[in-house]
Enzyme design. Structure first.
Site, short mmCIF file in Angstrom:
data_model
loop_
_atom_site.label_atom_id
_atom_site.label_comp_id
_atom_site.label_asym_id
_atom_site.label_seq_id
_atom_site.Cartn_x
_atom_site.Cartn_y
_atom_site.Cartn_z
N LYS A 139 1.14 -1.61 -0.24
CA LYS A 139 -0.01 -0.25 0.13
C LYS A 139 1.09 0.62 0.31
O LYS A 139 2.27 1.06 0.77
CB LYS A 139 -1.05 -0.02 1.32
CG LYS A 139 -0.19 -0.57 2.84
CD LYS A 139 -1.31 -0.61 3.73
CE LYS A 139 -0.56 -0.80 4.85
NZ LYS A 139 0.00 -1.67 5.33
N ASP A 154 8.53 -2.87 3.99
CA ASP A 154 8.26 -4.05 4.32
C ASP A 154 7.60 -3.10 6.19
O ASP A 154 8.65 -3.57 6.36
CB ASP A 154 8.07 -5.41 4.74
CG ASP A 154 7.73 -5.97 5.32
OD1 ASP A 154 6.47 -5.88 6.07
OD2 ASP A 154 7.33 -7.58 6.42
C1 LIG Z 1 13.05 -2.73 5.11
O1 LIG Z 1 12.17 -2.34 5.52
C2 LIG Z 1 11.99 -2.42 6.69
C3 LIG Z 1 11.78 -3.75 7.11
C4 LIG Z 1 11.07 -4.07 8.73
C5 LIG Z 1 10.37 -3.30 9.45
C6 LIG Z 1 9.56 -4.22 10.77
O2 LIG Z 1 9.25 -3.15 11.82
N1 LIG Z 1 9.38 -5.56 10.78
C7 LIG Z 1 8.96 -5.60 11.94
C8 LIG Z 1 9.02 -5.98 13.21
C9 LIG Z 1 7.91 -6.47 14.55
C10 LIG Z 1 7.42 -7.48 13.73
C11 LIG Z 1 8.47 -8.30 13.07
C12 LIG Z 1 8.46 -7.40 11.91
C13 LIG Z 1 10.42 -2.65 8.45
C14 LIG Z 1 11.32 -2.11 7.78
N2 LIG Z 1 10.70 -0.88 7.58
C15 LIG Z 1 9.68 0.73 7.92
O3 LIG Z 1 9.96 0.23 9.12
C16 LIG Z 1 10.48 1.98 7.81
C17 LIG Z 1 10.32 2.85 8.85
S1 LIG Z 1 10.60 4.54 7.90
C18 LIG Z 1 11.28 5.32 7.52
N3 LIG Z 1 12.58 4.60 6.64
C19 LIG Z 1 13.44 5.32 6.13
N4 LIG Z 1 13.18 6.08 5.37
C20 LIG Z 1 11.98 7.20 5.51
N5 LIG Z 1 12.07 8.37 5.53
C21 LIG Z 1 11.44 7.18 7.15
BR1 LIG Z 1 9.30 8.05 6.96
#
Ligand SMILES: COc1ccc(C(=O)Nc2ccccc2)cc1NC(=O)CCSc1ncnc(N)c1Br
Length: 270
Positions: A139, A154
């Site tokens: 999304k 993700d």
């Molecule tokens: C490969 O990206 C991820 C991979 C994994 C997970 C994650 O939480 N997994 C997870 C968390 C808990 C339980 C199970 C899985 C989260 C992300 N990605 C993110 O959270 C994105 C953060 S926001 C952002 N990031 C970069 N530049 C910006 N300008 C922004 Br705004």
């Protein structure tokens, strides 16, 4: 030979910058590694919360998968570390932020910008599927923009910045009929989601927008949607070939990349 001397990162290796977003499972900050001045995003997650929801296994599995994914249209997970309170993810920073906010700012994208973004999303999914990864909960909130390159991030548990979707079923609007009917699903749920995403980029709203969950599910199951009059015939054909009720009838991602709507809109300056 000896194991790689992967050093353990600690929070003291980083200077923490501005708060980028927060949500149920974590807070996200801009950060800079002190030695190299390399800019990253750090996602802080409370161990207690993750254990309460028995997510640490899911997170570990997720981290194992994500840390090996390397593609220009997939946001990098560089690494992770923990201390007694928190788990930290070290993520690639996308300077332009999320595509959801970009879409809300300009209400809807013109066909060449939409086709350019969709072509990058498809390339990311072709890579993910080749790595045996499906259903990345596609999304606009989960797409980030880094100097025009679209990155599938993700979010795991949608820790978004304050760009919250207004409709009650923000994430349900991307569900395909087979998931609405609680049947087993495969990677072709992502084909459907790309159809929904394309529609939302061009119209500014999702195709099955509804006021209630039951109505939403009914419309999805009946593939009941209309096109606004300004959609080109190619755009309509592209979306129709993805929003097929039966997964086997959906156009494959390779076919989608060669569809006239994509080819006609890809600016040849690459
Ligand atoms: C490969 O990206 C991820 C991979 C994994 C997970 C994650 O939480 N997994 C997870 C968390 C808990 C339980 C199970 C899985 C989260 C992300 N990605 C993110 O959270 C994105 C953060 S926001 C952002 N990031 C970069 N530049 C910006 N300008 C922004 Br705004």
């Amino acid at each position: 030979e000896g194991t790689k001397n992967k050093r353990q990162w600690t929070i003291d290796d980083f200077e923490i910058g501005k708060h980028l977003g927060s949500g149920k499972f974590g807070k996200v900050y801009l950060a800079r590694e002190k030695q190299t001045h390399f800019v990253v995003v750090l996602k802080f997650m409370k161990k207690k919360q993750l254990t309460e929801c028995r997510l640490e296994k899911q997170l570990r599995r997720e981290i194992d998968i994500q840390s090996h994914l390397k593609h220009p249209n997939i946001l990098r997970l560089y690494g992770y570390f923990w201390d007694d309170l928190r788990i930290y993810l070290i993520l690639e920073y996308a300077p332009e932020g999320d595509v959801f906010s970009e879409l809300r700012r300009c209400y809807r994208f013109n066909e060449s910008k939409a086709a350019n973004y969709i072509s990058q999303v498809i390339q990311g999914f072709i890579y993910l599927h080749s790595q045996g990864v499906i259903h990345r909960d596609l999304k606009p909130e989960n797409l980030l923009n880094s100097c025009g390159s679209i990155k599938i991030a993700d979010f795991g548990w949608s820790i978004h910045s304050n760009s919250k979707r207004k409709t009650l079923c923000g994430t349900l609007e991307y569900l395909p009929p087979e998931m609405v009917r609680n049947e087993e699903y495969d990677f072709r749920v992502d084909y459907w989601a790309i159809g929904v995403l394309t529609y939302e980029f061009l119209a500014g709203d999702t195709p099955f927008e509804s006021l209630s969950k039951p109505e939403l599910y009914k419309r999805i199951d009946a593939t009941d949607f209309q096109f606004p009059i300004f959609f080109s015939n190619e755009a309509q054909d592209f979306i129709r070939r993805l929003l097929k009720r039966s997964p086997s009838e959906r156009m494959t991602l390779e076919m989608a990349l060669r569809h006239p709507w994509i080819l006609r809109n890809i600016c040849d300056d690459g």
